[in-house]
Design an enzyme around this catalytic site. Sequence first.
Site, short mmCIF file in Angstrom:
data_model
loop_
_atom_site.label_atom_id
_atom_site.label_comp_id
_atom_site.label_asym_id
_atom_site.label_seq_id
_atom_site.Cartn_x
_atom_site.Cartn_y
_atom_site.Cartn_z
N TRP A 121 48.88 49.43 47.58
CA TRP A 121 47.47 49.19 47.89
C TRP A 121 47.31 47.93 48.75
CZ3 TRP A 121 46.16 53.71 46.73
CH2 TRP A 121 46.45 54.30 45.49
N GLU A 135 40.48 43.70 44.35
CA GLU A 135 40.37 42.27 43.99
C GLU A 135 39.80 42.08 42.58
OE1 GLU A 135 39.72 39.44 46.97
OE2 GLU A 135 40.45 40.75 48.55
N1 CAA Z 1 42.58 30.23 38.70
C1 CAA Z 1 43.78 29.63 38.47
N2 CAA Z 1 44.53 29.90 37.38
C2 CAA Z 1 44.05 30.79 36.51
C3 CAA Z 1 42.81 31.45 36.69
C4 CAA Z 1 42.07 31.13 37.85
N3 CAA Z 1 40.91 31.72 38.11
N4 CAA Z 1 42.59 32.29 35.65
C5 CAA Z 1 43.64 32.15 34.84
N5 CAA Z 1 44.52 31.25 35.35
C6 CAA Z 1 45.79 30.81 34.79
C7 CAA Z 1 45.67 30.59 33.28
O1 CAA Z 1 45.22 29.29 33.00
C8 CAA Z 1 47.11 30.80 32.84
O2 CAA Z 1 47.88 29.67 33.14
P1 CAA Z 1 48.41 28.65 31.98
O3 CAA Z 1 49.14 29.53 31.03
O4 CAA Z 1 49.24 27.70 32.73
O5 CAA Z 1 47.17 28.09 31.38
C9 CAA Z 1 47.61 31.89 33.77
O6 CAA Z 1 46.77 31.87 34.93
C10 CAA Z 1 47.58 33.28 33.15
O7 CAA Z 1 46.23 33.52 32.78
P2 CAA Z 1 45.83 34.64 31.71
O8 CAA Z 1 46.64 34.45 30.47
O9 CAA Z 1 44.36 34.64 31.60
O10 CAA Z 1 46.35 35.95 32.44
P3 CAA Z 1 46.24 37.48 32.03
O11 CAA Z 1 47.57 38.08 32.20
O12 CAA Z 1 45.55 37.63 30.72
O13 CAA Z 1 45.35 38.10 33.23
C11 CAA Z 1 43.38 38.70 34.43
C12 CAA Z 1 44.12 37.67 33.54
C13 CAA Z 1 42.03 38.09 34.66
C14 CAA Z 1 43.25 40.05 33.76
C15 CAA Z 1 44.19 38.85 35.76
O14 CAA Z 1 45.41 39.50 35.57
C16 CAA Z 1 43.41 39.54 36.83
O15 CAA Z 1 42.55 38.94 37.48
N6 CAA Z 1 43.74 40.85 37.10
C17 CAA Z 1 43.20 41.55 38.24
C18 CAA Z 1 44.14 41.51 39.38
C19 CAA Z 1 43.46 41.66 40.70
O16 CAA Z 1 42.38 41.16 40.93
N7 CAA Z 1 44.14 42.35 41.60
C20 CAA Z 1 43.64 42.50 42.92
C21 CAA Z 1 44.75 42.82 43.86
S1 CAA Z 1 44.62 42.01 45.39
C22 CAA Z 1 43.64 42.99 46.34
O17 CAA Z 1 42.98 43.89 45.90
C23 CAA Z 1 43.60 42.53 47.73
C24 CAA Z 1 43.25 43.56 48.73
O18 CAA Z 1 44.11 44.05 49.40
C25 CAA Z 1 41.83 43.82 49.04
#
Ligand code: CAA
Length: 384
Positions: free
Chosen positions: A161, A368
């Site tokens: 993707w 995203e």
């Molecule tokens: N900024 C920076 N760091 C962050 C953060 C943020 N917004 N949110 C969390 N973190 C950090 C956390 O603090 C943690 O670090 P530490 O352990 O050092 O504290 C680390 O990241 C892991 O965080 P989580 O434990 O919360 O992670 P998780 O595995 O539970 O996942 C989630 C969280 C929100 C579900 C995440 O996986 C997510 O956003 N998933 C969706 C993925 C996504 O958006 N994919 C899009 C693909 S790209 C795309 O689509 C582009 C395109 O081509 C158009």
Amino acid sequence: MDFQLNEEQLTIKYAARSFAQNICLPKVIERDEHKTFPYEQVYKLAEQGFLGLMVDPKYGGAGMDSLSYILSIEEISKIDASCGVIMSVNNSLVCHGLEKYGSDYIKENYLTYLAQGIKNGKLYIGAFMLSEPESGSDASAMKTTVKDMGSYYEINGIKNWITNGSTASVYIVLAQSDFSKGAKGINALIVESQSEGISVMSPENKLGIRSSDTCSVIFNNVKVPKENLIGKPDFGFNFALGILDAGRIGIAAQALGIASGAYELALQYAKTRKSFGKQIIQHQAVQFKLVDMLTQIEAARLLTYRAGIEKDSGHAYSIDAAMAKLVASQTAVQVTTESIQIHGGNGYVKDYHVERLYRDAKITQIYEGTSEIQKIVIGRYLMK
Ligand code: CAA
């Protein structure tokens, strides 16, 4: 919070509107139909500074603020949402990420050209590679590996993707260095798309944003120089999530543009189309639809602009970005649906453009971070 647009913001908004009308609108239906990448349009966007809008001019960018960026994507996406996502990925996920976390070497050798969108007279854009066949929302479950080989890194795996997957010159790749560390073992690296061992798969045949380039990319023992690591080792997942916050503002702006484009078409149509002896806008059923559409758009716009302003102010803005994307994408889906309803049968055929916007809208609730992921991000904040 002040939403009064300043002179620079108004100038870029009208420049983007004129670009969309004059450069994007011609042949937008044909590009959608035949899945043709808008090469000429993106090249011109680059020439006019739209691909590195927020990057410091010392790295080739336009040095503008986030609101200018949002206004530009919104205006372009009213007409051509495929160009909107291409802009969003290059500006937010690629340039913003490299400007914020890249070394001087990375800024000099990659950011400078990516912000201009042109190198040696050719289009030079980037792609962001996080998703994989078995890890979308659960992004840290990725299987792609990066191995430290001493004098270089080696990447193996498959990313899918990928927006700009076959057109990008540079990829930002997220890969796992040590599965036992989970999210804390992920690295972010810059990979040149011409590197040996990279295979680009055929473009996906998508429902919407059909002229944007989306494909899978396979990495087979791809060697990457050590200096192409972004930030410190194992910082990759934090980098990805942080950059996605910025990316989500771009997608909210794209969704806002799709919704506004569909609303404007419906309003125009309702003022010209007649039934039962009067303009259809004079029927309260139609009028109320338009009122709901406009009100939803204005609410989404306020959230999206606020997210951009929060980002620029240096405050934490993950929640603002998630709310903006959640509401703007829902607005895009609802408003395009109602716009077709107002157009009746004419809305169901390609010539009236709203049919394309309806198909384009859906992806904004998926990429995203799906709407459900935005709710997880906001919900976790509530529990703090
Ligand atoms: N900024 C920076 N760091 C962050 C953060 C943020 N917004 N949110 C969390 N973190 C950090 C956390 O603090 C943690 O670090 P530490 O352990 O050092 O504290 C680390 O990241 C892991 O965080 P989580 O434990 O919360 O992670 P998780 O595995 O539970 O996942 C989630 C969280 C929100 C579900 C995440 O996986 C997510 O956003 N998933 C969706 C993925 C996504 O958006 N994919 C899009 C693909 S790209 C795309 O689509 C582009 C395109 O081509 C158009």
